[in-house]
Design a protein around this motif. Structure first.
Motif, mmCIF file in Angstrom:
data_model
loop_
_atom_site.group_PDB
_atom_site.id
_atom_site.type_symbol
_atom_site.label_atom_id
_atom_site.label_comp_id
_atom_site.label_asym_id
_atom_site.label_seq_id
_atom_site.Cartn_x
_atom_site.Cartn_y
_atom_site.Cartn_z
ATOM 1 N N SER A 220 1.750 3.341 -3.447
ATOM 2 C CA SER A 220 1.273 4.724 -3.533
ATOM 3 C C SER A 220 2.417 5.676 -3.826
ATOM 4 O O SER A 220 2.296 6.591 -4.655
ATOM 5 C CB SER A 220 0.586 5.115 -2.223
ATOM 6 O OG SER A 220 -0.505 4.261 -1.950
ATOM 7 N N PHE A 221 3.549 5.458 -3.167
ATOM 8 C CA PHE A 221 4.706 6.315 -3.398
ATOM 9 C C PHE A 221 5.232 6.166 -4.826
ATOM 10 O O PHE A 221 5.543 7.156 -5.497
ATOM 11 C CB PHE A 221 5.806 5.981 -2.390
ATOM 12 C CG PHE A 221 7.087 6.720 -2.624
ATOM 13 C CD1 PHE A 221 7.231 8.041 -2.218
ATOM 14 C CD2 PHE A 221 8.165 6.097 -3.246
ATOM 15 C CE1 PHE A 221 8.414 8.726 -2.434
ATOM 16 C CE2 PHE A 221 9.343 6.770 -3.457
ATOM 17 C CZ PHE A 221 9.469 8.097 -3.061
ATOM 18 N N VAL B 25 0.830 -1.204 0.000
ATOM 19 C CA VAL B 25 0.000 0.000 0.000
ATOM 20 C C VAL B 25 0.868 1.259 0.000
ATOM 21 O O VAL B 25 0.700 2.162 -0.848
ATOM 22 C CB VAL B 25 -0.954 -0.005 1.214
ATOM 23 C CG1 VAL B 25 -1.625 1.355 1.374
ATOM 24 C CG2 VAL B 25 -2.012 -1.082 1.046
ATOM 25 N N LEU B 26 1.810 1.358 0.921
ATOM 26 C CA LEU B 26 2.617 2.568 1.019
ATOM 27 C C LEU B 26 3.630 2.679 -0.117
ATOM 28 O O LEU B 26 3.763 3.731 -0.745
ATOM 29 C CB LEU B 26 3.330 2.610 2.372
ATOM 30 C CG LEU B 26 2.435 2.911 3.576
ATOM 31 C CD1 LEU B 26 3.255 2.952 4.859
ATOM 32 C CD2 LEU B 26 1.702 4.226 3.395
ATOM 33 N N LEU C 158 4.266 11.252 2.117
ATOM 34 C CA LEU C 158 4.207 9.838 1.755
ATOM 35 C C LEU C 158 5.596 9.213 1.804
ATOM 36 O O LEU C 158 5.754 8.050 2.220
ATOM 37 C CB LEU C 158 3.594 9.696 0.365
ATOM 38 C CG LEU C 158 3.271 8.278 -0.114
ATOM 39 C CD1 LEU C 158 2.353 7.563 0.873
ATOM 40 C CD2 LEU C 158 2.632 8.321 -1.493
ATOM 41 N N LEU D 53 4.812 0.181 -11.139
ATOM 42 C CA LEU D 53 4.053 -0.640 -10.202
ATOM 43 C C LEU D 53 4.214 -2.130 -10.489
ATOM 44 O O LEU D 53 4.008 -2.960 -9.599
ATOM 45 C CB LEU D 53 2.572 -0.265 -10.255
ATOM 46 C CG LEU D 53 2.160 1.038 -9.577
ATOM 47 C CD1 LEU D 53 0.677 1.289 -9.767
ATOM 48 C CD2 LEU D 53 2.513 1.023 -8.093
ATOM 49 N N PHE E 23 3.653 5.184 -7.542
ATOM 50 C CA PHE E 23 2.733 5.751 -8.527
ATOM 51 C C PHE E 23 2.765 7.277 -8.492
ATOM 52 O O PHE E 23 2.848 7.930 -9.539
ATOM 53 C CB PHE E 23 1.322 5.247 -8.258
ATOM 54 C CG PHE E 23 0.304 5.740 -9.244
ATOM 55 C CD1 PHE E 23 0.113 5.067 -10.435
ATOM 56 C CD2 PHE E 23 -0.445 6.875 -8.988
ATOM 57 C CE1 PHE E 23 -0.818 5.514 -11.362
ATOM 58 C CE2 PHE E 23 -1.368 7.337 -9.902
ATOM 59 C CZ PHE E 23 -1.567 6.660 -11.097
ATOM 60 N N LEU E 24 2.692 7.862 -7.314
ATOM 61 C CA LEU E 24 2.652 9.318 -7.204
ATOM 62 C C LEU E 24 3.960 9.950 -7.661
ATOM 63 O O LEU E 24 3.960 10.993 -8.329
ATOM 64 C CB LEU E 24 2.359 9.708 -5.756
ATOM 65 C CG LEU E 24 1.915 11.148 -5.503
ATOM 66 C CD1 LEU E 24 0.663 11.474 -6.305
ATOM 67 C CD2 LEU E 24 1.677 11.371 -4.018
ATOM 68 N N CYS F 99 6.781 6.000 4.216
ATOM 69 C CA CYS F 99 7.498 4.808 3.747
ATOM 70 C C CYS F 99 8.783 4.592 4.548
ATOM 71 O O CYS F 99 9.129 3.457 4.897
ATOM 72 C CB CYS F 99 7.827 4.941 2.262
ATOM 73 S SG CYS F 99 6.393 4.841 1.166
ATOM 74 N N SER G 26 3.749 4.939 -14.970
ATOM 75 C CA SER G 26 3.442 4.661 -13.568
ATOM 76 C C SER G 26 3.057 3.204 -13.360
ATOM 77 O O SER G 26 3.488 2.572 -12.386
ATOM 78 C CB SER G 26 2.311 5.576 -13.095
ATOM 79 O OG SER G 26 2.670 6.936 -13.210
#
Length: 305
Positions: A95-96, A91-92, A223, A115, A98-99, A227, A111
């Protein structure tokens, strides 16, 4: 009328001294942390630090108290994080990843390609866990503790005989433990494997923060620090595991498998050029070959999340 009021409220909050101080602190802490994690000496030798911790397991046990709260596997940190460690990491870290990639290149395909590294690592983790579980079930046996009266009777009639009753064949480790029985057999610590693999994966992914982004925004910085906090938590839980639940050979093999999986992925497969069969490095597509550190440009303006 309401929109203008909201804009004024946002301007007031943005210029509030407490908000400015918090943002300044966030910038300083994230920049210092990124500089430390992206340093080549730390990145290239972090796996050696984990290896040293695994080898120091028996020594760590002598320096801790058996009455510590971390000596209980029902502790909040174990129940909340260790049992679902891979989920927290996905999850973390996802998210990092992708962002970070989307804020630099504004490319959904890029992106998703980044992933895919997380998807490949998840497949390796699930495969290793299935393999270790199958080996444990095939090489172990389930024993049911005898009652006190029956144990005394057996000792009287047959001194020196075993004090446990072997159950029927086909019993798995999970069903044996759920029934309250005892399992004996070859065992590899999946917890040590998980913590080592998650720690190394997080370091590989978050260490690109200082090298790829020139002026990141507050959400991305926050974010990033989340992490890093999760990375620190995994190292701390590995220390607790080695100190309070010492199973040297089991944990050593599990940690070695975690380091091996990281080396195959991040030091082998992911170093290939990006293609249909390789997602590439964490920096692929984010840092152009001609760009030096700290000179990465967005190409879509200087808006970063």
């Amino acid at each position: 009328m309401s929109l203008s009021w909201l804009r004024k409220a946002a301007d007031v909050l943005q210029n509030h001294p407490a908000i400015l101080f918090a943002l300044s602190t966030l910038v300083v802490v994230s920049d210092l942390t990124a500089a430390f994690l992206s340093h080549s000496s730390f990145r290239h030798h972090f796996h050696l630090v984990l290896s040293f911790l695994l080898l120091s397991g028996p020594a760590l046990k002598m320096w801790v108290s058996k009455y510590s709260v971390f000596a209980n596997k029902n502790h909040y940190l174990y129940r909340m994080f260790l049992s679902s460690g891979w989920g927290w990491t996905c999850v973390l870290a996802g998210s990092f990843m992708f962002l970070l990639s989307f804020s630099i290149r504004r490319s959904l395909f890029l992106s998703l390609r980044h992933l895919s590294r997380l998807a490949a690592a998840s497949a390796v983790w699930l495969g290793l866990r299935w393999l270790l579980t199958s080996l444990e079930d095939a090489s172990g046996s389930c024993f049911e503790p005898l009652s006190t009266a029956l144990k005394a009777c057996m000792e009287a009639t047959s001194p020196g005989e075993g004090s446990r009753l072997l159950l029927r064949d086909g019993e798995s480790k999970m069903s044996c433990l759920r029934a309250g029985f005892q399992w004996r057999g070859c065992e590899v610590s999946q917890e040590a494997l998980l913590l080592c693999l998650c720690s190394l994966l997080l370091l590989e992914e978050v260490s690109v923060f200082g090298r790829c982004v020139h002026t990141p925004g507050a959400p991305l910085r926050l974010l990033f620090l989340l992490c890093v906090s999760l990375l620190g938590l995994w190292v701390f839980q590995l220390l607790c595991l080695l100190a309070h639940f010492s199973q040297f050979h089991s944990q050593l093999i599990g940690g070695a498998l975690g380091c091996l999986a990281w080396r195959v992925l991040y030091r082998g497969w992911f170093r290939l050029d990006p293609s249909w069969c390789s997602p590439g490095r964490p920096t692929s597509g984010l840092v152009a070959p001609t760009e030096r550190k700290g000179e990465v440009k967005n190409g879509h303006g200087e808006m970063f999340f």
